[in-house]
Design a protein around this motif. Structure first.
Motif, short mmCIF file in Angstrom:
data_model
loop_
_atom_site.label_atom_id
_atom_site.label_comp_id
_atom_site.label_asym_id
_atom_site.label_seq_id
_atom_site.Cartn_x
_atom_site.Cartn_y
_atom_site.Cartn_z
N GLY A 251 0.78 -1.24 0.06
CA GLY A 251 0.02 -0.10 -0.08
C GLY A 251 0.79 1.31 0.04
O GLY A 251 1.93 1.43 -0.80
N GLY A 252 0.68 2.15 0.83
CA GLY A 252 1.65 3.19 0.91
C GLY A 252 1.17 4.23 -0.26
O GLY A 252 0.15 4.34 -0.54
N PRO A 253 2.22 4.85 -0.57
CA PRO A 253 2.14 5.62 -1.95
C PRO A 253 1.63 4.60 -3.31
O PRO A 253 1.28 5.42 -4.29
N ALA A 285 3.04 -0.32 4.01
CA ALA A 285 1.65 0.16 4.40
C ALA A 285 1.73 0.96 5.39
O ALA A 285 2.52 0.86 6.41
N TYR A 286 1.19 2.11 5.31
CA TYR A 286 1.18 3.22 6.29
C TYR A 286 0.44 2.56 7.65
O TYR A 286 -0.33 1.58 7.51
N GLU A 287 0.45 3.24 8.66
CA GLU A 287 -0.04 2.69 9.93
C GLU A 287 -1.53 2.31 9.86
O GLU A 287 -2.08 1.25 10.13
N MET A 313 8.85 1.36 5.65
CA MET A 313 7.69 1.00 4.76
C MET A 313 6.40 0.78 5.59
O MET A 313 5.13 0.93 5.18
N CYS A 314 6.59 0.15 6.70
CA CYS A 314 5.46 -0.58 7.37
C CYS A 314 5.03 0.24 8.81
O CYS A 314 6.27 0.38 9.54
N GLY A 315 3.75 0.80 9.00
CA GLY A 315 3.56 1.30 10.54
C GLY A 315 3.71 2.83 10.54
O GLY A 315 3.59 3.23 11.57
#
Length: 499
Positions: A251-253, A285-287, A313-315
């Motif tokens: 996920g993320g950007p 993935a963002y938090e 990258m995660c959290g």
């Protein structure tokens, strides 16, 4: 499929029917989930995380390396990951960069790590020439895309997926050896999802997928959320096409949807149904995405030690996600906030119990091998076979010994999970009745139904452990988890224990 998925949110029978389908139409699954509310999406995902519809573990996988680490720090990180029972995610380019600094080949560092840890090794950033080699502006990337935030169209630096091909070719002869030392291998299909500037072309994923299958290793496919529909469908279709066992959702950007949280949840829920090996992970993935993913059935979060790119990258959220962050403790805290008092994520004693079950069953029995309508275990089981943990475990009894020790015509199996299926399948040659007892009514009922479908013996559900033992000629505590075994022995002291 459309109506069945909507029913499966609340109906166990519909979920079971879906889980037994050999070939699921990706578009139909994505379409149906697209119409669900967020609440129903989460319920659906958790429905398919239940035994045996999906893998029910929640774990962290630790990225231990970065190109500018000292060899001692890398090895220390790996030992620490091993101590807590976190499988190690290996960035092949970083191992090779560290090796070069110390006058070694990348495979020599891989061998060193392999020799000092018991946990599975998950190989990534690996291509048609073996370990990928990247220029410093990529290997030392500060994570601008994650720090800047959605939505990704290209790298904020405007770069493409650069490679130092000459360096790769110098050590191409080691290619097979990397895979032989690994437990699983990750490939990337995002180039087919419009992410051609982010990942190697599909031909490399296919090449490495074939190599992983050749050596019997687990295969992970990395895809992104993207536009939340067409690109998600493409990601799943390409992942299944190359024979992936595990689906990894980024996920993320790389989540360009208007409602990123909901889109991430829907992608995870679809992965729960579509992942061939029943394991769903995220490597970015963002938090808020991590949290909603966990609530929707996410099994695995790939995180990291300082400097490793999985650490940021995660959290973390935009503005805070950047290289140098220590992602591992943050992810552990997030998991415990989402699942308080559960003893999560999975720790080394849990992994040892699972590996013991895998070793008793043996590689010929486990995923993708089936008893009845279900595989024995999931992709984790196949991965663990290629770990030092599996190699080093000494069994109290082999499968044959357990079966030979069982006397009588009616055998009670106390504990109804996968290892009991293996025992029942072997006992079926010698007995007329098998009684299944489990404290979880769901586990007991689905095990009885599945075994009755597959075996000649009459499979009988028990009221409890005491009644099962009283009706049987012989009892087996069919659990490899020590606390569970001890609880069974309190009620059935004469039961044969397998650990």
């Amino acid at each position: 499929m459309y109506d069945l998925i909507k029913e499966a949110v609340h109906d166990d029978d519909a979920a079971i029917e879906i889980s037994k389908m050999e070939n699921k139409d990706v578009s139909s699954v994505v379409d149906a989930i697209s119409d669900l509310s967020l609440e129903d999406t989460m319920k659906l995902g958790m429905q398919f995380k239940r035994f045996p519809l999906g893998c029910d573990l929640t774990e962290v996988v630790a990225g231990t390396c970065a190109s500018d680490l000292e060899l001692m720090d890398l090895l220390g990180n790996c030992r620490l990951a091993d101590m807590i029972g976190a499988p190690i995610h290996i960035c092949a380019y970083a191992f090779s960069d560290i090796a070069e600094k110390f006058g070694m080949r990348g495979i020599e560092v891989m061998q060193m790590v392999h020799d000092i840890v018991d946990v599975p090794l998950d190989l990534d950033h690996f291509g048609e020439n073996g370990a990928m080699r990247l220029p410093k502006n990529i290997s030392g990337c500060g994570g601008e895309c994650y720090n800047k935030g959605p939505a990704f169209t290209e790298c904020p630096r405007g770069r493409i997926h650069e490679r130092l091909i000459d360096k790769e070719l110098e050590q191409k002869s080691d290619k097979d050896d990397w895979v032989k030392l690994s437990s699983s291998v990750a490939v990337n299909v995002t180039s087919e999802q419009t992410g051609d500037g982010h990942a190697a072309p599909l031909r490399e994923a296919l090449d490495i997928a074939n190599l992983a299958k050749k050596y019997g290793k687990g295969l992970e496919s990395i895809m992104f959320v993207g536009d939340g529909y067409d690109e998600v469908i493409t990601g799943f279709e390409k992942s299944i096409e190359i024979g992936a066992d595990v689906i990894v959702v980024e996920g993320g950007p790389f989540n360009r949807c208007e409602n990123t949280t909901e889109a991430f949840a829907k992608t995870i829920a679809a992965a729960r149904i579509l992942s061939p090996g029943k394991v769903v992970a995220t490597n970015g993935a963002y938090e808020n995405e991590v949290r909603i993913g966990l609530r929707t059935g996410l099994n695995m979060v790939i995180t990291g030690f300082p400097k490793n790119h999985h650490g940021y990258m995660c959290g973390y959220e935009p503005g805070t996600a950047r290289r140098g962050k220590f992602g591992l403790p943050r992810i552990i805290q997030i998991i415990n906030e989402e699942f308080p008092n559960r003893g999560l994520p999975v720790q080394k004693h849990d992994l040892l119990a699972l590996t013991t079950a895998v070793k008793i069953a043996g590689p010929d029995y486990i995923y993708p091998g089936k008893v009845g309508s279900y595989a024995i275990g999931d992709a984790h089981w196949a991965t663990l076979v290629s770990s030092n943990m599996y190699k080093n475990i000494e069994l109290k009894h082999t499968l044959d010994e357990i079966v030979n020790l069982a006397q009588g015509n009616t055998i009670a199996l106390h504990g109804g999970r996968f290892i009991s299926w293996v025992l029942a399948n072997e006992l079926d040659k010698n007995v007329d009745e098998i009684i299944i007892s489990d404290v979880d009514p769901w586990v007991q009922n689905i095990s009885v139904n599945n075994l009755q479908e597959a075996l000649n013996a009459t499979i009988i559900p028990a009221e409890d452990d005491v009644s099962a033992a009283s009706e049987a000629d012989f009892s087996i505590a069919s659990s490899t988890m020590i606390p569970v075994k001890n609880n069974i022995l309190k009620k059935v002291p004469n039961a044969l224990t397998i650990v």
